[in-house]
Design a protein around this motif. Structure first.
Motif, PDB file in Angstrom:
ATOM      1  N   LEU A  70       0.917  -1.122   0.043  1.00  0.00           N
ATOM      2  CA  LEU A  70       0.011   0.224  -0.164  1.00  0.00           C
ATOM      3  C   LEU A  70       0.944   1.292   0.056  1.00  0.00           C
ATOM      4  N   ALA A  73       1.255   2.007  -3.479  1.00  0.00           N
ATOM      5  CA  ALA A  73       0.305   2.950  -3.978  1.00  0.00           C
ATOM      6  C   ALA A  73       0.167   4.055  -3.500  1.00  0.00           C
ATOM      7  N   ARG A  74       0.627   4.266  -2.465  1.00  0.00           N
ATOM      8  CA  ARG A  74       0.590   5.955  -2.146  1.00  0.00           C
ATOM      9  C   ARG A  74       1.635   6.709  -2.847  1.00  0.00           C
ATOM     10  N   GLN A  79      -1.689   0.650 -10.197  1.00  0.00           N
ATOM     11  CA  GLN A  79      -2.208  -0.543  -9.407  1.00  0.00           C
ATOM     12  C   GLN A  79      -1.076  -1.593  -8.693  1.00  0.00           C
ATOM     13  N   ALA A  97      -6.567  -1.581   3.036  1.00  0.00           N
ATOM     14  CA  ALA A  97      -6.681  -0.919   1.727  1.00  0.00           C
ATOM     15  C   ALA A  97      -8.060  -0.154   1.647  1.00  0.00           C
ATOM     16  N   TYR A 102      -8.930   2.684  -1.095  1.00  0.00           N
ATOM     17  CA  TYR A 102      -8.529   2.019  -2.350  1.00  0.00           C
ATOM     18  C   TYR A 102      -9.573   1.059  -2.583  1.00  0.00           C
ATOM     19  N   ARG A 106      -7.403  -0.546  -7.652  1.00  0.00           N
ATOM     20  CA  ARG A 106      -6.160   0.239  -7.476  1.00  0.00           C
ATOM     21  C   ARG A 106      -5.258  -0.658  -6.382  1.00  0.00           C
ATOM     22  N   ALA A 107      -5.907  -1.400  -5.546  1.00  0.00           N
ATOM     23  CA  ALA A 107      -5.025  -2.348  -4.649  1.00  0.00           C
ATOM     24  C   ALA A 107      -5.794  -3.603  -4.372  1.00  0.00           C
TER      25      ALA A 107
END
Length: 276
Positions: A70, A73-74, A79, A97, A102, A106-107
């Motif tokens: 994650l 992702a941040r 993805q 998530a 998210y 996205r996650a």
């Protein structure tokens, strides 16, 4: 204790990790409240070596409860997909998530064995295949792992590995200054220690684990043999945990040996690319 590989090694390891997931989620070590508030779980050298992930897809093999996943992702990955063999770990990652807002697009997190990753993850290939610290020791066959990981790297993408250095497994626990275990051992280490690195005093039931040492040469050769080009292999004189009594914690949260003694590598990182 080194011994032949027990038939139930996979079940034993999964039971150990399943039991420790709630302990880790509640621990100060992982500090999920700070993570939800924006704390980055990645190490500084990982951020620097992986580089800008904006708009790129990333697969995290053996993701545990998903903090590193994650964090990517941040940092802008379009993805991220995390895979772990522990169902409780995957459920915790999915919950985190959702806390961060998210969705699955996205996650996403998948419960599967890492050797089955190619069949379990939603896409055929990813720009970045990442594996975090303390993952490879749980795998008996590093060549099979490398083939699996490499098969998921998209053309123009890369595999990034950050790990504890295998030489650390050869040293004594008290000072880290004496070689007491065989660096080239092939039999697994069977341990029965209670607790967990995130809470040493935790009361636990499933305490048997089966782990393997994979020398640096073995890892590099397996990755190259799987068709990737080695871009770099970096060694680091820091650890994330106080593995030896002589290690001292610094302001950057890394553990190092005192300045008056010779340094050795305690971690390493590796990047290997698939040409376009």
């Amino acid at each position: 204790m080194y011994s032949p590989t027990p038939e139930d090694w996979h079940e034993a390891n999964r039971a150990r990790w399943d039991e420790r997931v709630p302990l880790h989620a509640a621990s100060e070590y992982y500090d999920l409240d700070s993570f939800r508030a924006g704390k980055d779980a990645l190490r500084d050298f990982e951020r620097a070596e992986v580089g800008d992930v904006t708009g790129r897809t990333l697969l995290h093999l053996q993701c545990h409860i998903g903090l590193d996943t994650l964090s990517w992702a941040r940092r802008g990955a379009s993805q991220v997909v995390g895979l772990d063999f522990s169902e409780p770990a995957v459920e915790t990652a999915r919950s985190l998530a959702a806390d961060l807002g998210y969705g699955q697009d996205r996650a996403a997190f998948v419960a599967a064995d890492v050797y089955d990753a190619a069949q379990a993850v939603p896409d055929d290939a990813y720009d970045i295949v990442y594996t975090g610290i303390g993952a490879l020791c749980w795998l008996p066959d590093i060549e099979r792992w490398a083939e699996t990981a490499a098969s998921l790297v998209a053309p123009g993408g890369f595999l990034y590995v950050a790990e504890f250095h295998p030489i650390a497994d050869s040293l004594d626990d008290e000072t880290g200054s004496r070689v007491v275990h065989d660096y080239f051992v092939r039999e697994p280490w069977v341990d029965t220690s209670p607790g967990t690195y995130a809470d040493l005093d935790a009361v636990t039931v499933h305490n048997r684990s089966v782990e393997w040492v994979h020398p640096i040469g073995e890892v590099v050769t397996a990755i190259a043999g799987a068709g990737l080009r080695i871009d770099f292999l970096h060694e680091h004189d820091v650890s994330l945990i106080p593995r030896y009594g002589a290690l001292q914690r610094h302001e950057d949260d890394y553990y190092r040996f005192p300045v008056d003694r010779p340094r050795i590598p305690l971690m390493y990182s590796l990047k290997a690319s698939r040409p376009v």
